[in-house]
Write a protein that holds these residues in place. Sequence first.
Motif, short mmCIF file in Angstrom:
data_model
loop_
_atom_site.label_atom_id
_atom_site.label_comp_id
_atom_site.label_asym_id
_atom_site.label_seq_id
_atom_site.Cartn_x
_atom_site.Cartn_y
_atom_site.Cartn_z
N ARG A 98 0.83 -1.21 0.00
CA ARG A 98 0.00 0.00 0.00
C ARG A 98 0.86 1.25 0.00
O ARG A 98 0.59 2.20 -0.75
CB ARG A 98 -0.92 -0.01 1.23
CG ARG A 98 -2.03 -1.03 1.17
CD ARG A 98 -2.87 -1.02 2.42
NE ARG A 98 -3.58 0.24 2.60
CZ ARG A 98 -4.37 0.51 3.63
NH1 ARG A 98 -4.54 -0.41 4.58
NH2 ARG A 98 -5.00 1.65 3.71
N ALA A 99 1.90 1.25 0.83
CA ALA A 99 2.78 2.42 0.91
C ALA A 99 3.49 2.65 -0.42
O ALA A 99 3.63 3.80 -0.88
CB ALA A 99 3.79 2.23 2.03
N ASN A 101 2.50 1.67 -3.51
CA ASN A 101 1.56 2.11 -4.53
C ASN A 101 1.13 3.56 -4.31
O ASN A 101 0.94 4.32 -5.27
CB ASN A 101 0.33 1.20 -4.55
CG ASN A 101 0.62 -0.15 -5.18
OD1 ASN A 101 1.65 -0.33 -5.80
ND2 ASN A 101 -0.28 -1.10 -4.99
N GLU A 102 0.96 3.93 -3.04
CA GLU A 102 0.55 5.31 -2.74
C GLU A 102 1.67 6.28 -3.08
O GLU A 102 1.41 7.38 -3.58
CB GLU A 102 0.17 5.43 -1.27
CG GLU A 102 -0.52 6.74 -0.93
CD GLU A 102 -1.18 6.71 0.43
OE1 GLU A 102 -1.74 7.75 0.81
OE2 GLU A 102 -1.12 5.67 1.12
N ARG A 103 2.90 5.85 -2.85
CA ARG A 103 4.04 6.72 -3.11
C ARG A 103 4.33 6.85 -4.61
O ARG A 103 4.64 7.94 -5.11
CB ARG A 103 5.28 6.16 -2.40
CG ARG A 103 6.53 7.02 -2.54
CD ARG A 103 7.67 6.47 -1.71
NE ARG A 103 8.07 5.12 -2.11
CZ ARG A 103 7.79 4.02 -1.43
NH1 ARG A 103 7.11 4.09 -0.30
NH2 ARG A 103 8.19 2.83 -1.86
N GLU A 105 2.26 5.53 -7.38
CA GLU A 105 1.15 5.60 -8.31
C GLU A 105 -0.06 6.34 -7.76
O GLU A 105 -1.10 6.41 -8.41
CB GLU A 105 0.73 4.19 -8.74
CG GLU A 105 1.88 3.38 -9.35
CD GLU A 105 1.43 1.98 -9.73
OE1 GLU A 105 0.24 1.80 -10.02
OE2 GLU A 105 2.28 1.07 -9.74
N ASN A 106 0.06 6.86 -6.54
CA ASN A 106 -1.04 7.56 -5.87
C ASN A 106 -2.29 6.68 -5.75
O ASN A 106 -3.42 7.15 -5.92
CB ASN A 106 -1.37 8.86 -6.64
CG ASN A 106 -2.18 9.83 -5.78
OD1 ASN A 106 -2.05 9.84 -4.56
ND2 ASN A 106 -3.01 10.62 -6.43
N ILE A 107 -2.07 5.40 -5.47
CA ILE A 107 -3.15 4.43 -5.28
C ILE A 107 -3.06 3.91 -3.85
O ILE A 107 -1.98 3.50 -3.40
CB ILE A 107 -3.03 3.25 -6.27
CG1 ILE A 107 -3.12 3.76 -7.71
CG2 ILE A 107 -4.12 2.21 -6.00
CD1 ILE A 107 -2.88 2.68 -8.75
N SER A 108 -4.18 3.91 -3.14
CA SER A 108 -4.15 3.52 -1.74
C SER A 108 -4.26 2.02 -1.52
O SER A 108 -4.11 1.54 -0.40
CB SER A 108 -5.29 4.22 -0.97
OG SER A 108 -6.54 3.86 -1.51
N GLN A 109 -4.53 1.26 -2.58
CA GLN A 109 -4.69 -0.18 -2.45
C GLN A 109 -3.37 -0.92 -2.66
O GLN A 109 -2.51 -0.47 -3.43
CB GLN A 109 -5.70 -0.70 -3.48
CG GLN A 109 -7.12 -0.23 -3.26
CD GLN A 109 -8.02 -0.69 -4.38
OE1 GLN A 109 -8.14 -0.04 -5.41
NE2 GLN A 109 -8.66 -1.84 -4.18
N THR A 165 -9.66 -2.23 2.46
CA THR A 165 -8.32 -2.29 1.87
C THR A 165 -8.37 -2.59 0.38
O THR A 165 -7.69 -1.94 -0.42
CB THR A 165 -7.47 -3.36 2.58
OG1 THR A 165 -7.39 -3.07 3.97
CG2 THR A 165 -6.06 -3.41 1.98
#
Length: 245
Positions: A98-99, A101-103, A105-109, A165
């Motif tokens: 999750r971290a 992808n968020e970092r 691709e800006n995706i929280s999943q 999630t």
Amino acid sequence: MFYFSLAIIIAFMFVHIFTNYIKFLDRKPKDRLMSFVSGGSIAYVFLHLVPELTHYQKVAEIAQLPSWIEKLEYSTYLLTLAGIAFFYGINQLNEKSRAKNEREENISQPSTYVFALEIFGFALYNILIGYLLVDLSGDKIPDYIIYFVVFSFHFVANNRVLHLTHEDLYTNIGRWVLAVSVLIGWLLYHLTDTTDLNIAFFSAFLTGGIILNILNDELPAEKNSSYPSFIAGIVFITVLLQFIL
């Protein structure tokens, strides 16, 4: 108890399928409810499952096991630790994915691979719960009811985390896999040869997984928890267990 245990399994399946539609879980009182459930689950684990580890260890000691296993001290307790480690590892992969992808691709999943691994882990978890239903509940209806109450709320808590999630992946695939896996476990119990050693090792591993998942998923964040509700859950299940054990 064959048909009664089947009814419990079907009820578990409905819990998995319809958790997403329990609107009450989206409201404020859910914090008190989840604190109550967490307390009850912890009481069940430490007053019913953990004490059984001593019995399971004795079963393992008199069984005919490979020599390398016989050399191990407290093999069932090691399996409990393995259960904790297994589910903690899945949780860590989830958080790191999750971290990442968020970092990037800006995706929280987390990734689809992590979703598949997590659903596999919880499907195994559910298979064990379905498999152990009859043995852990015995021949007393109140035992089955407590088993259902504790684990249905446990399922609800886990399912809410999985849904938040993984969102659509969980709704379209995950919940159905988890629902069927409980039935698979129950069928395996009735269609295969069950030994005391199977029960001992499966219960030990499941106990570790339950402990980790309760501490990881069910205990609310400190700011949202309700200590009185948590204590009420502990007292409620403790009192019930004193009457039936």
